[in-house]
Scaffold this active site. Structure first.
Site, PDB file in Angstrom:
ATOM      1  N   HIS A 178      10.129 117.362  -1.282  1.00  0.00           N
ATOM      2  CA  HIS A 178      11.050 116.189  -1.226  1.00  0.00           C
ATOM      3  C   HIS A 178      11.537 116.131  -2.628  1.00  0.00           C
ATOM      4  O   HIS A 178      11.088 115.770  -3.483  1.00  0.00           O
ATOM      5  CB  HIS A 178      10.374 115.064  -0.846  1.00  0.00           C
ATOM      6  CG  HIS A 178       9.976 114.957   0.603  1.00  0.00           C
ATOM      7  ND1 HIS A 178       9.199 114.064   1.247  1.00  0.00           N
ATOM      8  CD2 HIS A 178       9.885 116.039   1.525  1.00  0.00           C
ATOM      9  CE1 HIS A 178       8.926 114.388   2.716  1.00  0.00           C
ATOM     10  NE2 HIS A 178       9.415 115.665   2.771  1.00  0.00           N
ATOM     11  N   GLN A 219       8.165 117.029   6.918  1.00  0.00           N
ATOM     12  CA  GLN A 219       8.791 118.269   7.781  1.00  0.00           C
ATOM     13  C   GLN A 219       9.775 117.469   8.654  1.00  0.00           C
ATOM     14  O   GLN A 219      10.649 116.601   8.379  1.00  0.00           O
ATOM     15  CB  GLN A 219       7.610 118.685   8.789  1.00  0.00           C
ATOM     16  CG  GLN A 219       6.686 119.673   7.978  1.00  0.00           C
ATOM     17  CD  GLN A 219       5.827 118.962   7.100  1.00  0.00           C
ATOM     18  OE1 GLN A 219       4.976 118.195   7.382  1.00  0.00           O
ATOM     19  NE2 GLN A 219       5.494 119.400   5.908  1.00  0.00           N
TER      20      GLN A 219
HETATM   21  P1  GDP Z   1      13.555 116.856   2.243  1.00  0.00           P
HETATM   22  O1  GDP Z   1      12.409 117.630   2.411  1.00  0.00           O
HETATM   23  O2  GDP Z   1      14.077 116.182   3.567  1.00  0.00           O
HETATM   24  O3  GDP Z   1      13.152 115.649   1.259  1.00  0.00           O
HETATM   25  O4  GDP Z   1      14.582 117.467   1.767  1.00  0.00           O
HETATM   26  P2  GDP Z   1      14.669 118.743   0.671  1.00  0.00           P
HETATM   27  O5  GDP Z   1      14.765 117.851  -0.639  1.00  0.00           O
HETATM   28  O6  GDP Z   1      13.923 119.678   0.594  1.00  0.00           O
HETATM   29  O7  GDP Z   1      16.085 119.265   0.492  1.00  0.00           O
HETATM   30  C1  GDP Z   1      17.263 118.419   0.810  1.00  0.00           C
HETATM   31  C2  GDP Z   1      18.202 118.945  -0.572  1.00  0.00           C
HETATM   32  O8  GDP Z   1      19.530 118.257  -0.372  1.00  0.00           O
HETATM   33  C3  GDP Z   1      17.767 118.157  -1.767  1.00  0.00           C
HETATM   34  O9  GDP Z   1      18.055 119.168  -2.981  1.00  0.00           O
HETATM   35  C4  GDP Z   1      18.452 117.107  -2.168  1.00  0.00           C
HETATM   36  O10 GDP Z   1      18.718 116.755  -3.509  1.00  0.00           O
HETATM   37  C5  GDP Z   1      19.876 117.525  -1.604  1.00  0.00           C
HETATM   38  N1  GDP Z   1      20.544 116.177  -0.887  1.00  0.00           N
HETATM   39  C6  GDP Z   1      20.194 115.188  -0.217  1.00  0.00           C
HETATM   40  N2  GDP Z   1      21.096 114.286   0.251  1.00  0.00           N
HETATM   41  C7  GDP Z   1      22.255 114.976  -0.267  1.00  0.00           C
HETATM   42  C8  GDP Z   1      23.517 114.827  -0.011  1.00  0.00           C
HETATM   43  O11 GDP Z   1      24.078 114.012   1.050  1.00  0.00           O
HETATM   44  N3  GDP Z   1      24.599 115.841  -0.244  1.00  0.00           N
HETATM   45  C9  GDP Z   1      24.027 116.862  -0.957  1.00  0.00           C
HETATM   46  N4  GDP Z   1      25.056 117.758  -1.542  1.00  0.00           N
HETATM   47  N5  GDP Z   1      22.965 117.224  -1.162  1.00  0.00           N
HETATM   48  C10 GDP Z   1      21.802 116.110  -0.829  1.00  0.00           C
HETATM   49  P1  IMO Z   2       9.643 118.830   4.099  1.00  0.00           P
HETATM   50  O1  IMO Z   2       8.939 117.675   4.348  1.00  0.00           O
HETATM   51  C1  IMO Z   2      10.759 122.741   6.050  1.00  0.00           C
HETATM   52  C2  IMO Z   2       7.670 125.105   7.889  1.00  0.00           C
HETATM   53  C3  IMO Z   2       7.284 126.380   7.163  1.00  0.00           C
HETATM   54  C4  IMO Z   2       6.826 127.204   8.328  1.00  0.00           C
HETATM   55  C5  IMO Z   2       6.037 126.042   9.247  1.00  0.00           C
HETATM   56  C6  IMO Z   2       4.565 125.984   9.237  1.00  0.00           C
HETATM   57  O2  IMO Z   2      10.254 119.409   2.970  1.00  0.00           O
HETATM   58  O3  IMO Z   2      10.918 118.586   5.173  1.00  0.00           O
HETATM   59  P2  IMO Z   2       2.952 125.269   7.362  1.00  0.00           P
HETATM   60  O4  IMO Z   2       2.737 125.649   6.012  1.00  0.00           O
HETATM   61  O5  IMO Z   2       3.243 123.858   7.530  1.00  0.00           O
HETATM   62  O6  IMO Z   2       1.902 125.553   8.261  1.00  0.00           O
HETATM   63  O7  IMO Z   2       4.179 126.048   7.800  1.00  0.00           O
HETATM   64  O8  IMO Z   2       6.669 124.799   8.885  1.00  0.00           O
HETATM   65  N1  IMO Z   2       7.419 123.852   7.039  1.00  0.00           N
HETATM   66  C7  IMO Z   2       8.672 123.159   6.391  1.00  0.00           C
HETATM   67  N2  IMO Z   2       9.930 123.539   6.584  1.00  0.00           N
HETATM   68  N3  IMO Z   2      10.490 121.601   5.222  1.00  0.00           N
HETATM   69  C8  IMO Z   2       8.973 121.269   5.309  1.00  0.00           C
HETATM   70  O9  IMO Z   2       8.886 120.158   4.804  1.00  0.00           O
HETATM   71  C9  IMO Z   2       8.308 122.045   5.860  1.00  0.00           C
HETATM   72  N4  IMO Z   2       6.870 121.997   5.886  1.00  0.00           N
HETATM   73  C10 IMO Z   2       6.534 123.259   6.498  1.00  0.00           C
HETATM   74  O10 IMO Z   2       8.331 127.019   6.648  1.00  0.00           O
HETATM   75  O11 IMO Z   2       7.961 127.796   8.972  1.00  0.00           O
HETATM   76 MG    MG Z   3      11.853 119.828   1.975  1.00  0.00          MG
END
Ligand code: GDP
Ligand code: IMO
Ligand code: MG
Length: 433
Positions: A41, A224
């Site tokens: 995150h 996830q």
């Molecule tokens: P999460 O796992 O759901 O918390 O999402 P991640 O952090 O894995 O991926 C979301 C990515 O998008 C991160 O790099 C955030 O900083 C970015 N992000 C979140 N909201 C926005 C948005 O509204 N616009 C853009 N451009 N980036 C965003």
């Molecule tokens: P956040 O919270 C995206 C995916 C992995 C794989 C499947 C199973 O950042 O959204 P695991 O290691 O959980 O047994 O893998 O789930 N996966 C995610 N994909 N965002 C995540 O978390 C994920 N956590 C696991 O890529 O396909």
């Molecule tokens: Mg993520």
């Protein structure tokens, strides 16, 4: 009642970290209820970028509790490194609490995760190799270690005496890297964890419920996304926990009638990491363009994320399973400057139109997306002005896109995110607690 949850509506990485951090401002505690450090995150505060895997996003807000619920699987050694990231930034982790019922990820779980993937061969899931699946397997099979065990390390030996030989045999059978651990070393490890983290371990169900009774504000942070749910996701291409609404209750020890609002975090397009069906996936240059514009590279594994158009069949599935009362639509800015944008409203499978996400992988393989076309919109120069002026200042075609999602799903788009920063958020609801 003052409880609010945020859950990913797709395959993860929807921007939950950003939205959780935004909503955490008025909360007293942020609670993780499933998953482990497979999550990644991202939270951008000013010029600082934090990447959290296990710790609830509330750790970045001073004075809040950051609670790891019983449904989470915890890797204590990896957690220590994550805590260092927080304390190095000058923040305190005094508010950390860990459920005594949360299961612990061991090194053999990580080794088994890798070995299982090799056995699956072309059917591999593409896991994060953090040991998530094998740890949940042990929980269900009733030979897991729990966080409460670090408070009573003298009781660990008896369990380790039958579990370690079993795991060693299993790893050998699976031609995996050997487990060098002895019962003595194992006991020592639990003692060490107890000394370092024991003070954070408690009955978090009692803690959260007492806080709710006192009128405190609780924010539940999903990891996830609904489509990775063990029951309702694209099985077997899923994670091993309950990522949908029901997971909040079982994973935090809070009853269903105590959850007030659930925000579905919906990325304005779709991404997925790892293997499995993805009906609206783009190919070639079109996929690369969206991946590049969105910076779609995994936080946990660094892998490039597969990219495609928004899929409202997926959104309907997630909304039904999670009981979304609001959408937080993220990354709308990434769609700036497209000439045409597409949204999937159904699947054509052998000439039949499906409006509900099917369980069958073969149906999903055959499914052709039925798209509705939207005119694109231009990017803007002054984000600050748009944020200050609010929703009506967004490009008209973007509003048409958002309003179609609202109309189709019958859920209001209460949060609009147009950039990664805390501040790049338009809040059309405002009173979250
Ligand atoms: P999460 O796992 O759901 O918390 O999402 P991640 O952090 O894995 O991926 C979301 C990515 O998008 C991160 O790099 C955030 O900083 C970015 N992000 C979140 N909201 C926005 C948005 O509204 N616009 C853009 N451009 N980036 C965003
Ligand atoms: P956040 O919270 C995206 C995916 C992995 C794989 C499947 C199973 O950042 O959204 P695991 O290691 O959980 O047994 O893998 O789930 N996966 C995610 N994909 N965002 C995540 O978390 C994920 N956590 C696991 O890529 O396909
Ligand atoms: Mg993520």
């Amino acid at each position: 009642m003052p409880t609010l949850a945020i859950i990913g509506a797709q395959w993860g990485d929807e921007g939950k970290g950003k939205i959780t951090d935004y909503l955490a401002e008025d909360s007293d505690a942020v609670v993780r209820f499933q998953g482990g450090n497979n999550a990644g995150h991202t939270i951008v505060i000013g010029d600082n970028v934090f990447k959290l895997h296990l710790l609830p996003s509330g750790v970045l807000r001073e004075g809040k509790l950051a609670i790891i619920g019983n449904g989470v699987v915890v890797n204590m050694d990896d957690m220590a490194e994550e805590i260092k990231q927080i304390t190095d930034a000058g923040l305190s982790i005094d508010g950390l609490r860990i459920s005594d019922r949360a299961h612990l990820i061991q090194n053999y779980h990580k080794k088994l995760d890798g070995a299982e993937e090799i056995y699956r061969g072309k059917n591999s899931v593409g896991t994060t190799k953090k040991g998530i699946g094998p740890t949940y397997q042990d929980k269900i099979a009733r030979y897991g270690f729990r966080a409460g065990d670090i408070l009573e390390p003298e009781l660990v030996r008896e369990k380790a005496e039958f579990i370690l030989p079993m795991k060693k045999d299993l790893l050998k059978m699976m031609h995996a890297e050997e487990c060098q651990c002895t019962v003595e070393k194992f006991e020592d490890k639990f003692k060490r964890w107890g000394e370092t983290f024991g003070k954070y371990v408690c009955d978090t169900s009692v803690l959260i419920n007492d806080m709710i009774d006192e009128g405190k504000n609780i924010l539940f942070e999903g990891a996830q996304g609904a489509m990775l749910d063990i029951d309702h996701g694209t099985y077997p291409y899923v994670t091993s926990s309950s990522t949908v609404g029901g997971g909040i209750c079982s994973g935090s020890g809070v009853a269903p009638n105590r959850i007030d609002n659930v925000v579905g975090c919906l990325k304005a397009y779709t991404t997925r990491v790892g293997e499995g069906p993805f009906v609206t996936e783009l190919e070639g240059e079109a996929e690369e363009e969206l991946q590049k514009k969105g910076g779609e590279f995994g936080v946990t594994t660094g892998r490039g994320r597969r990219c495609g158009w928004l899929d409202l069949v997926v959104a309907e599935h997630a909304a039904r399973l999670c009981g979304f009362t609001h959408w937080a639509i993220t990354k709308l800015d990434v769609l700036n400057d497209y000439d045409k944008i597409y949204v999937c409203t159904g699947y054509d499978v052998d000439g039949k139109v499906l409006k509900h996400f099917p369980a069958s992988l073969s149906k999903l393989e055959k499914a052709k997306p039925i798209y509705k076309e939207f005119d694109g919109w231009d990017s803007w120069d002054d984000s600050e002005k748009i944020i200050k002026d609010g929703y009506d200042a967004l490009p008209k075609n973007m509003r048409t896109y958002i309003e179609f999602i609202e109309e189709y799903t019958k859920i209001p788009a209460s949060i609009i995110s147009i950039g990664p920063k805390r501040s790049e958020t338009i809040d059309r609801f405002g009173k979250w607690f």
